[in-house]
Design a protein around this motif. Structure first.
Motif, PDB file in Angstrom:
ATOM      1  N   LYS A  52       0.818  -1.218   0.000  1.00 17.31           N
ATOM      2  CA  LYS A  52       0.000   0.000   0.000  1.00 17.31           C
ATOM      3  C   LYS A  52       0.853   1.270   0.000  1.00 17.31           C
ATOM      4  CE  LYS A  52      -1.972  -1.354   3.835  1.00 17.31           C
ATOM      5  NZ  LYS A  52      -1.327  -2.674   3.952  1.00 17.31           N
ATOM      6  N   THR A  53       1.810   1.314   0.915  1.00 15.36           N
ATOM      7  CA  THR A  53       2.623   2.526   1.036  1.00 15.36           C
ATOM      8  C   THR A  53       3.474   2.739  -0.215  1.00 15.36           C
ATOM      9  OG1 THR A  53       2.648   2.171   3.409  1.00 15.36           O
ATOM     10  CG2 THR A  53       4.231   3.743   2.549  1.00 15.36           C
ATOM     11  N   ALA A  54       4.053   1.657  -0.717  1.00 12.54           N
ATOM     12  CA  ALA A  54       4.856   1.753  -1.936  1.00 12.54           C
ATOM     13  C   ALA A  54       3.982   2.243  -3.100  1.00 12.54           C
ATOM     14  CB  ALA A  54       5.480   0.403  -2.268  1.00 12.54           C
ATOM     15  N   VAL A 148      -3.446   9.657   1.856  1.00 14.18           N
ATOM     16  CA  VAL A 148      -3.531   9.306   3.275  1.00 14.18           C
ATOM     17  C   VAL A 148      -3.252   7.817   3.421  1.00 14.18           C
ATOM     18  CG1 VAL A 148      -4.973   9.310   5.342  1.00 14.18           C
ATOM     19  CG2 VAL A 148      -5.328  11.051   3.588  1.00 14.18           C
ATOM     20  N   ASP A 149      -2.229   7.506   4.175  1.00 12.55           N
ATOM     21  CA  ASP A 149      -1.867   6.112   4.411  1.00 12.55           C
ATOM     22  C   ASP A 149      -2.420   5.697   5.778  1.00 12.55           C
ATOM     23  OD1 ASP A 149      -0.710   3.665   3.954  1.00 12.55           O
ATOM     24  OD2 ASP A 149       1.370   4.366   4.031  1.00 12.55           O
ATOM     25  N   GLU A 150      -2.512   4.394   5.987  1.00 14.83           N
ATOM     26  CA  GLU A 150      -2.956   3.861   7.286  1.00 14.83           C
ATOM     27  C   GLU A 150      -4.279   4.481   7.721  1.00 14.83           C
ATOM     28  OE1 GLU A 150      -0.122   2.540   9.722  1.00 14.83           O
ATOM     29  OE2 GLU A 150       1.280   2.394   8.073  1.00 14.83           O
ATOM     30  N   VAL A 151      -5.210   4.490   6.794  1.00 14.65           N
ATOM     31  CA  VAL A 151      -6.535   5.064   7.058  1.00 14.65           C
ATOM     32  C   VAL A 151      -7.118   4.549   8.364  1.00 14.65           C
ATOM     33  CG1 VAL A 151      -8.935   4.792   6.276  1.00 14.65           C
ATOM     34  CG2 VAL A 151      -7.176   5.613   4.701  1.00 14.65           C
TER      35      VAL A 151
HETATM   36 MG   LIG Z   1       2.368   0.779   4.747  1.00 15.14          MG
END
Ligand SMILES: [Mg+2]
Ligand SMILES: Nc1ncnc2c1ncn2[C@@H]1O[C@H](COP(=O)(O)OP(=O)(O)OP(=O)(O)O)[C@@H](O)[C@H]1O
Length: 369
Positions: A52-54, A148-151
């Protein structure tokens, strides 16, 4: 000696991103189309280590290369201020790096002389200050991508952002929103009635990647960095990866590190895979296990010693419960990305190495209780 090209660490864009091409293309087209493209509001979900982050980082890069500015944050208190400051900083940098090429109608000097004072904390609420920035960007036809990461919907600012974003869209502003999170956090977000418009966002699951694409990405990563891999070693690496991005990096990294020669052979792969499996257990599976409830564990235990695709009815039978009850746990585990539903009425372990890891830990737990 050639440098190890693999990236078995969190959030780093790998040299070759397997299996996400069509999704990346869709988003690239959206930045090109701008206003009104449905992909401009996209939500991706996936288990730990699914990329996800990548993915967010890659998309931000793409957006920037298409003349957008991006502001990245993680759902937490203070995220709104963080986004604003990032956006301002990136707007400046973008203009400086770009040498003003993209600034239609205004000179670089004019842009740089713009004072950002009116986006400083004292002046107006967040929406007002962000609107000011967007107005300025709009005069250069530059859009803003917010990621937005880690919703996590329990963060108030998360909901506030979603609501304000909706206003921006309604006002016809050039904005995009990309959010990523663990599957159960995403479902919780979408269940929230206060921000129900998000249900119309494009939703994607970063799921298992087909072996073919893992194989191609492994080969490309290795060859691009100056080594080769034998067909047998490649087959072993692909099998151990089991379609899981983080595992691909771990397997690739350790397999590469084993090889002294230019060609990675099957022995290198065997040792590399072993090391990768251990690291997968420590880095991802241990945390995944901690999140499991007692009921989740009983469900998963019932999936052990069965064929890869297990009928839900069989799980219910082994748990000695009705299928409605079993379905509740199936839903939870699906949401956590631990299992998948390969066909209606069937379940399957989704993360590599997890069945073995789970079996071992569960046995320990049981013997303690
Ligand atoms: Mg991540
Ligand atoms: N499509 C892909 N192909 C190959 N490797 C990938 C891909 N996507 C991500 N990776 C690699 O997988 C690892 C995990 O990626 P990432 O940190 O983005 O996962 P994540 O879903 O954000 O995990 P978490 O939920 O723990 O934050 C990184 O090493 C990254 O380089």
């Amino acid at each position: 000696m050639a440098r190890n090209p693999f990236t078995p660490t969190f959030g780093v864009i790998p040299p070759f991103m397997a299996g996400r091409e069509s999704l990346v293309e869709e988003l690239k087209a959206a930045f090109d189309n701008g206003l009104g493209d449905p992909n401009l509001c996209t939500i991706v979900s996936g288990a730990r280590g699914s990329g996800k982050t990548a993915f967010i980082s890659l998309i931000s890069q793409e957006a920037e290369s298409q003349g957008w500015i991006s502001a990245k944050t993680t759902a937490a208190e203070g995220m709104l201020e963080d986004l604003l400051q990032q956006a301002v900083r990136n707007a400046r940098e973008f203009v400086e790096e770009d040498g003003g090429r993209r600034l239609r109608g205004l000179s670089l000097g004019q842009f740089l002389s713009l004072e950002w004072e009116n986006v400083q904390p004292e002046e107006g609420n967040w929406r007002t200050r962000m609107s000011t920035l967007l107005d300025q960007l709009a005069s250069y036809r530059v859009g803003l991508l917010i990621t937005v990461d880690e919703v996590n919907v329990t963060i108030d600012e998360m909901k506030q952002l979603a609501r304000v974003y909706q206003h921006f869209v309604t006002e016809g502003r050039q904005v995009a929103l990309l959010m990523a999170g663990l599957p159960h956090n995403i479902s919780q977000l979408l269940r929230d009635d206060g921000i129900s418009f998000l249900r119309r966002a494009r939703k994607h699951t970063l799921g298992r990647i087909p072996d073919r694409e893992i194989s191609d990405a492994l080969t490309a990563t290795i060859e691009d960095a100056g080594k080769r891999i034998s067909p047998a070693a490649l087959a072993a690496a692909v099998e151990a990866t089991d379609g899981f991005p983080y595992m691909m990096q771990l397997v690739g990294f350790h397999t590469w590190a084993q090889a002294v020669a230019e060609e990675i052979d099957v022995e290198n792969a065997a040792t590399g895979v072993e090391l990768a499996r251990n690291e997968m257990a420590d880095g991802v599976l241990a945390y995944t296990y901690l999140d499991l409830s007692a009921g989740d564990k009983r469900f998963l235990a019932a999936m052990l010693n069965e064929p890869r695709d297990v009928p839900l009815a069989r799980v219910a039978e082994k748990m000695d419960v009705g299928s409605n009850y079993a379905s509740q746990y199936r839903k939870r585990l699906l949401e956590q990305g631990i299992i998948s539903e390969p066909a209606k009425g069937y379940v399957r372990f989704e993360m590599p190495v997890f069945p073995e890891y789970f079996a071992e830990r569960y046995e320990e737990d049981e013997s303690l209780s």
